[in-house]
Design a protein around this motif. Structure first.
Motif, short mmCIF file in Angstrom:
data_model
loop_
_atom_site.label_atom_id
_atom_site.label_comp_id
_atom_site.label_asym_id
_atom_site.label_seq_id
_atom_site.Cartn_x
_atom_site.Cartn_y
_atom_site.Cartn_z
N ARG A 10 0.83 -1.19 0.00
CA ARG A 10 0.00 0.00 0.00
C ARG A 10 0.87 1.25 0.00
NH1 ARG A 10 -2.72 -0.92 5.78
NH2 ARG A 10 -2.56 -3.06 5.12
N MET A 11 0.22 2.38 -0.27
CA MET A 11 0.93 3.66 -0.27
C MET A 11 1.06 4.15 1.18
SD MET A 11 1.67 4.55 -3.45
CE MET A 11 1.82 6.34 -3.53
N THR A 13 3.38 6.79 3.94
CA THR A 13 4.46 7.75 4.22
C THR A 13 5.49 7.06 5.11
OG1 THR A 13 3.39 8.52 6.22
CG2 THR A 13 2.89 9.76 4.21
N THR A 144 14.32 4.44 2.23
CA THR A 144 12.97 4.39 1.68
C THR A 144 11.96 4.16 2.81
OG1 THR A 144 12.98 1.99 1.40
CG2 THR A 144 13.85 3.28 -0.43
N LEU A 177 11.08 11.48 3.37
CA LEU A 177 10.45 10.20 3.68
C LEU A 177 9.24 10.39 4.59
CD1 LEU A 177 13.37 7.65 4.36
CD2 LEU A 177 12.14 8.07 2.24
N THR A 180 6.34 11.60 2.61
CA THR A 180 6.28 11.10 1.23
C THR A 180 5.71 9.70 1.21
OG1 THR A 180 8.19 12.43 0.60
CG2 THR A 180 7.67 10.55 -0.81
N ARG A 181 4.64 9.53 0.42
CA ARG A 181 4.09 8.18 0.30
C ARG A 181 4.72 7.47 -0.87
NH1 ARG A 181 -2.24 7.55 0.20
NH2 ARG A 181 -1.79 8.27 -1.91
N GLU A 182 5.04 6.20 -0.68
CA GLU A 182 5.47 5.35 -1.78
C GLU A 182 4.98 3.94 -1.47
OE1 GLU A 182 9.62 6.42 -1.88
OE2 GLU A 182 10.14 5.14 -0.19
N PRO A 183 5.01 3.04 -2.45
CA PRO A 183 4.48 1.70 -2.18
C PRO A 183 5.32 0.99 -1.11
CG PRO A 183 4.66 2.08 -4.54
CD PRO A 183 5.35 3.22 -3.87
N ARG B 19 -2.44 12.83 -3.26
CA ARG B 19 -2.59 11.44 -2.82
C ARG B 19 -3.62 10.69 -3.66
NH1 ARG B 19 -2.03 10.55 3.60
NH2 ARG B 19 0.13 11.22 3.73
N THR B 23 -2.69 7.35 -5.45
CA THR B 23 -3.44 6.12 -5.23
C THR B 23 -4.02 5.58 -6.54
OG1 THR B 23 -3.94 6.68 -2.95
CG2 THR B 23 -5.44 5.15 -4.00
N PHE B 26 -1.21 4.00 -8.32
CA PHE B 26 -0.84 2.78 -7.60
C PHE B 26 -1.83 1.65 -7.90
CE2 PHE B 26 -1.25 0.26 -3.61
CZ PHE B 26 0.00 -0.33 -3.60
N ALA B 32 4.31 4.85 -7.75
CA ALA B 32 3.83 6.20 -7.50
C ALA B 32 4.50 6.76 -6.25
CB ALA B 32 2.32 6.20 -7.32
N GLN B 33 4.59 8.06 -6.21
CA GLN B 33 5.15 8.74 -5.04
C GLN B 33 4.41 10.06 -4.90
OE1 GLN B 33 8.68 11.36 -5.34
NE2 GLN B 33 9.79 9.69 -4.37
N ASP B 34 3.91 10.36 -3.72
CA ASP B 34 3.28 11.67 -3.55
C ASP B 34 3.74 12.30 -2.23
OD1 ASP B 34 1.38 10.66 -1.44
OD2 ASP B 34 0.49 9.59 -3.14
N SER B 35 3.84 13.61 -2.26
CA SER B 35 4.32 14.31 -1.06
C SER B 35 3.91 15.78 -1.11
CB SER B 35 5.85 14.23 -0.99
OG SER B 35 6.43 14.81 -2.12
N PRO B 36 3.64 16.35 0.06
CA PRO B 36 3.36 17.79 0.12
C PRO B 36 4.60 18.54 0.62
CG PRO B 36 2.67 16.75 2.15
CD PRO B 36 3.39 15.70 1.36
N ARG B 61 13.29 12.43 -5.52
CA ARG B 61 12.61 12.76 -4.27
C ARG B 61 12.47 14.27 -4.16
NH1 ARG B 61 11.69 8.70 -1.15
NH2 ARG B 61 12.92 6.79 -1.29
N ARG B 161 -11.00 6.30 -1.31
CA ARG B 161 -10.02 5.81 -0.33
C ARG B 161 -9.41 6.97 0.46
NH1 ARG B 161 -6.21 0.75 -1.83
NH2 ARG B 161 -7.78 -0.58 -2.79
#
Lengths: 428, 299
Positions: A10-11, A13, A144, A177, A180-183, B19, B23, B26, B32-36, B61, B161
């Motif tokens: 799942r995604m 942080t 990561t 990190l 930051t969301r990643e799988p 996000r 998602t 994903f 995928a990568q998301d960040s604020p 990043r 979600r």
């Protein structure tokens, strides 16, 4: 997320991954104090404690100093303890950190790296965690979000091993990190339990059996003995971590070493880094490789204990090595460079050239161009020239930006400003 | 790799939008990568968020400096250099602005080196979701549409979600999903702009010890907060009807930003340069002499 079980990809942080690590470790006591960019970790854990997903006692303390002391005291009773902090908070609790490490109690703390004041920033570099370098705590630095979660589980195995019994700090970079969301592959509760059994051993502290912890030893010989025991326990942690990592690979399919190599096999020039900015180095190395440059990366994952043999083996025979420190010891330069250089100085084989760079302070980007510069310097360097100090990775564009902001903050048009000799003067 | 950058203000929902796209990607099997990114968290302050999507693990990043898509919730941010909306826009295949204006008119006004699209997301949110709602769902759906992520059902699943994660009630979720559906239908994928591989050449600067105060983090300039007009944040403008006003002073007392003063006859006067449009005065006026008007353009 609340109510879900582990066992899916799942995604997440880095903060959520840290919380999942604690949850899957079935921690029993969580002393907490908020600080950006770490707060989400304790928010997640608080929600799980309130919702019944995690059978832990969650307690907010009045400061990081109390928090770390409470963590150490609880760990001494034999329960599994998790806590987290960042930056100024870590430094505020620093005295207690030395103390609980000296108690030789196992606990796991996540530090979310953030540059230290002053000036104040929220973005990461490693001066906070390296201020705890000599505390006796073991340090694992994650690159990561996946590694954050896995390292928390690994950390308990190392901390609780009877050969070690020391706190372990798992470090991740703020924002890069933490937010930051990643799988992320979340192990199942069964996998986590197979890898990490319930905390073993008879609790030393019990209400019915008073004893003293952290006693005064007013003799140098006794003090030397106990402090050196910590050193030996740290050294033992290298092998304990290897054993744990092998078990982890068998159960979860991911392998972690004290150091990690990327495209190192035939590399002539090697970059040495720690933390999430190593990801940027990988991308740069791919580009430079496509141009025919034989470049690789050695990522330092375990900073304490210092994996001297692995570092020497990975770097000794290279043409050039550059350590890119995301930290700065003013008056000296990059901190990890000193450790790499000291290791190589004692090693039978030494790289032709060794250079020190400082980059990514306060979260400043390290661009492809800056990595290219590092590699160009290494490629052109000869072993006969003097070793330079640490060079700051800082571009002309960065300088333009700084100049305009400093101008704005300090020298507005026709404003009287005190000059350094105390007289006022008018500048345009 | 596809890089998307969102710009808004704290409370607009750009983080959640990033996000939703992360998602959706994903769930579609992409990496995928998301960040604020934000400074000291504050409602109304400029916020950016990023989503990266790729078919292989992502080795970037932090901030997106070379976006393929830029989405801007609040057009007043375009006039604020500190918000950095224009950074790297020469790489973008589209810059979508939440605005009731025509895209061509805005393009002429902005003169940016990338195609400009406009869509009145606020109108959709006001009509479907209700007032005071964040724009995350519509913004996320818009980005998914422009990025070519689909089908609609998967995008809506991603929206749901993220809204569940935020703890939204079921009816609120349903209204947001309806708004997202409308916005997704209004937009289509934009082809990526071909780009040359980055040369990665930079000139390094070797710092020297600066003279005097320039070496230290110190601000000698007088405060300039007054120059930053928070009135740009408004969606609604409170308007006082002086004929009906009883000069009770309730609005003056309750304005959380001190943006209401009393004139020499004790009538309240709103400082529109700094009124953020919280509408507390509108809510609290005992004689209901304060009305609200939607801002058309705040800058």
């Amino acid at each position: 997320m609340v109510g879900e079980q582990g066992g899916t990809r799942r995604m997440l942080t880095g903060n959520a991954a840290a919380a999942w690590g604690a949850r899957l470790a079935r921690v029993e006591y969580i002393p907490a104090f908020p600080i950006t960019p770490q707060t989400e970790i304790i928010e997640s854990l608080a929600a799980w404690c309130a919702g019944g997903e995690l059978a832990a006692r969650f307690v907010t303390l009045d400061s990081e100093h109390s928090m770390i002391t409470a963590a150490g005291a609880a760990a001494a009773t034999g329960c599994r303890v998790f806590t987290a902090t960042s930056s100024q908070g870590l430094l505020y609790g620093l005295e207690a950190l030395w103390t609980v490490a000296g108690w030789r109690v196992p606990l796991v703390m996540v530090n979310v790296s953030r540059g230290l004041a002053a000036p104040i920033t929220l973005e990461p570099d490693h001066n906070d965690i390296l201020a705890a370098r000599d505390s006796g705590c073991i340090q694992l630095h994650a690159e990561t979000c996946q590694e954050v979660l896995d390292s928390v589980l690994l950390a308990y195995r190392v901390a609780e091993d009877p050969r070690v019994r020391l706190p372990v700090i798992v470090n991740m970079d703020g924002f890069y990190l933490s937010f930051t969301r990643e799988p992320v592959e979340v192990p199942t509760p069964q996998q986590a339990a197979d890898f990490l059994p319930e905390a073993q051993g008879e609790p030393e502290f019990r209400a019915s059996r008073p004893l003293a912890q952290g006693v005064a030893v007013l003799q140098g010989a006794l003090y030397s003995h106990f402090r050196y025991q910590m050193h030996l326990a740290q050294e033992a942690a290298l092998a304990v971590h290897e054993e744990a990592a092998a078990d982890f690979e068998q159960i979860c399919g991911r392998r972690y070493g004290a150091v990690e190599a990327y495209r190192l096999e035939d590399a002539e020039l090697v970059l040495v880094m720690a933390g999430s900015f190593a990801t940027k180095a990988r991308a740069a190395i791919d580009v430079l490789r496509s141009e025919g440059k034989r470049v690789g990366l050695l990522r330092l994952r375990m900073i304490r204990p210092w994996p001297a043999a692995a570092v020497a083996a990975a770097l000794g025979h290279r043409r050039g090595v550059a350590v890119i420190d995301q930290n700065l010891s003013p008056g000296l330069g990059g901190i990890l460079f000193q450790e790499v250089a000291a290791t190589l100085a004692r090693s039978a084989r030494r790289p032709g050239v060794l250079r020190s760079f400082v980059g990514g302070l306060g979260g400043k980007d390290i661009s492809l161009g800056e990595f290219r510069h590092v590699v160009d310097v290494l490629a052109a360097a000869s072993d006969s020239e003097d070793l330079h100090g640490s060079e700051l990775l800082f571009t002309e564009a960065d300088w333009q930006q700084v100049q305009s902001l400093v101008q704005l903050a300090q020298f507005p048009e026709t404003q009287a400003v005190p000059s350094d000799d105390g007289r006022s003067e008018v500048r345009r | 790799m596809l890089r998307i950058r969102f710009h808004g203000r704290g409370g607009h929902g750009v983080k959640t939008a990033s996000r939703i796209v992360g998602t959706a990607a994903f769930l579609s099997g992409f990496y995928a990568q998301d960040s604020p990114i934000y400074g000291a968290e504050r409602r109304g302050a400029a916020v950016a968020a990023y989503t990266r999507i790729d078919t292989k693990p992502i080795c970037e990043r932090g901030a997106v400096a070379e976006p393929d898509l830029i989405l801007v919730v609040d057009e007043t941010l375009l006039a604020d250099p500190a918000a950095g909306v224009r950074v790297g826009c020469e790489f973008a295949s589209a810059l979508l602005v939440n605005s009731g204006k025509e895209g061509t008119a805005l393009a002429t006004e902005l003169r940016l080196p990338c195609p400009i699209l406009t869509l009145d997301l606020t109108a959709v949110v006001l009509a479907v979701v209700g007032r005071g709602s964040a724009q995350s769902a519509v913004l996320g759906a818009a980005a998914c549409a422009l990025a070519g992520l689909g089908p609609l059902e998967r995008v809506l699943e991603a929206v749901q979600r993220e809204l569940v994660e935020l703890g939204l009630e079921a009816d609120e979720q349903a209204r947001n999903l309806e708004a997202a559906r409308r916005v997704y239908a209004d937009l289509s994928a934009v082809p990526a702009r071909p780009r040359l591989p980055a040369s990665g050449q930079v000139e390094l600067h070797r710092p020297t010890l600066a003279k005097g105060a320039a070496s230290r983090p110190i601000i000698l300039a007088v405060g300039n907060a007054a120059a930053r007009h928070t009135g740009r944040w408004r969606v609604f403008r409170p308007v006082i009807d002086q004929e009906a006003c009883t000069r009770c002073g309730v609005c003056f007392a309750l304005c959380p930003d001190g943006a209401i003063t009393l004139d020499e006859r004790a009538y309240p006067v709103i400082d529109y340069e700094n009124c953020k449009g919280c509408m507390m005065c509108y809510q609290e006026c005992p004689v209901h002499c304060i009305s609200e008007r939607q801002e058309v353009q705040a800058w």
